[in-house]
Design a protein around this motif. Structure first.
Motif, mmCIF file in Angstrom:
data_model
loop_
_atom_site.group_PDB
_atom_site.id
_atom_site.type_symbol
_atom_site.label_atom_id
_atom_site.label_comp_id
_atom_site.label_asym_id
_atom_site.label_seq_id
_atom_site.Cartn_x
_atom_site.Cartn_y
_atom_site.Cartn_z
ATOM 1 N N LEU A 67 0.844 -1.521 -0.042
ATOM 2 C CA LEU A 67 -0.037 0.013 0.117
ATOM 3 C C LEU A 67 0.643 1.368 0.087
ATOM 4 O O LEU A 67 0.321 2.541 -0.207
ATOM 5 N N GLY A 68 2.149 1.271 0.234
ATOM 6 C CA GLY A 68 3.126 2.322 0.043
ATOM 7 C C GLY A 68 2.837 3.264 1.267
ATOM 8 O O GLY A 68 3.238 4.517 1.079
ATOM 9 N N CYS A 69 2.421 2.975 2.373
ATOM 10 C CA CYS A 69 2.533 3.972 3.526
ATOM 11 C C CYS A 69 3.806 4.236 3.807
ATOM 12 O O CYS A 69 4.923 3.450 3.936
ATOM 13 N N GLY A 70 4.111 5.515 3.785
ATOM 14 C CA GLY A 70 5.290 6.236 4.238
ATOM 15 C C GLY A 70 5.570 6.532 5.712
ATOM 16 O O GLY A 70 6.617 6.908 6.106
ATOM 17 N N TYR A 71 4.655 6.116 6.653
ATOM 18 C CA TYR A 71 4.755 6.369 8.086
ATOM 19 C C TYR A 71 5.311 4.939 8.591
ATOM 20 O O TYR A 71 4.627 3.843 8.351
ATOM 21 N N LEU A 72 6.160 5.092 9.673
ATOM 22 C CA LEU A 72 6.805 3.879 10.159
ATOM 23 C C LEU A 72 6.204 3.939 11.484
ATOM 24 O O LEU A 72 6.701 4.646 12.213
ATOM 25 N N PRO A 73 5.100 2.975 12.037
ATOM 26 C CA PRO A 73 4.665 2.957 13.449
ATOM 27 C C PRO A 73 5.911 2.813 14.561
ATOM 28 O O PRO A 73 5.787 3.407 15.736
ATOM 29 N N ASP A 74 6.794 2.146 14.149
ATOM 30 C CA ASP A 74 7.720 2.077 15.235
ATOM 31 C C ASP A 74 8.362 3.118 15.463
ATOM 32 O O ASP A 74 9.144 3.246 16.714
ATOM 33 N N SER A 75 8.635 4.180 14.594
ATOM 34 C CA SER A 75 9.228 5.573 15.092
ATOM 35 C C SER A 75 8.400 6.181 16.218
ATOM 36 O O SER A 75 9.186 7.080 16.977
ATOM 37 N N ASP A 76 6.994 5.852 16.468
ATOM 38 C CA ASP A 76 6.518 6.257 17.487
ATOM 39 C C ASP A 76 6.241 5.403 18.753
ATOM 40 O O ASP A 76 5.279 5.437 19.484
#
Length: 101
Positions: A67-76
């Motif tokens: 889906l090409g999500c640019g947000y990386l949840p592990d960063s938060d």
């Protein structure tokens, strides 16, 4: 797999350049809720994705890879699972507030 609401969130709001448009990922999610009628489908799609894909690697492959999500949840400090569930709940609450206006 067909997840149109999740696809719109990831490809329309949380693209690679989302930090240029929003102060944080939650602001992008809130804009999505306020702007997209299809957002109401997202909590059900998230529940289906989490129930169907039972590994973090599989979820990352779908959300980031396909889906090409640019947000990386592990960063938060989130796992992909906890982030998706939190997004689903935030959208559900946001849609509820919007319908009561």
């Amino acid at each position: 797999m067909n997840y149109p609401a999740l696809e719109l969130l990831t490809q329309g709001y949380l693209t690679l350049d989302w930090p240029d448009d929003y102060p944080n990922a939650w602001a992008a999610v809130d804009d999505y809720v306020a702007s997209e009628p299809i957002a109401g489908q997202l909590p059900d799609e998230v529940a289906q994705v989490v129930a169907t894909i039972d590994s973090e690697e599989g979820l990352r492959a779908l959300i980031i890879g396909e889906l090409g999500c640019g947000y990386l949840p592990d960063s938060d400090g989130f796992t992909m699972t906890t982030w998706l569930l939190a997004v689903g709940e935030r959208v559900r609450r946001g849609r509820g507030r919007r319908s009561h206006r």
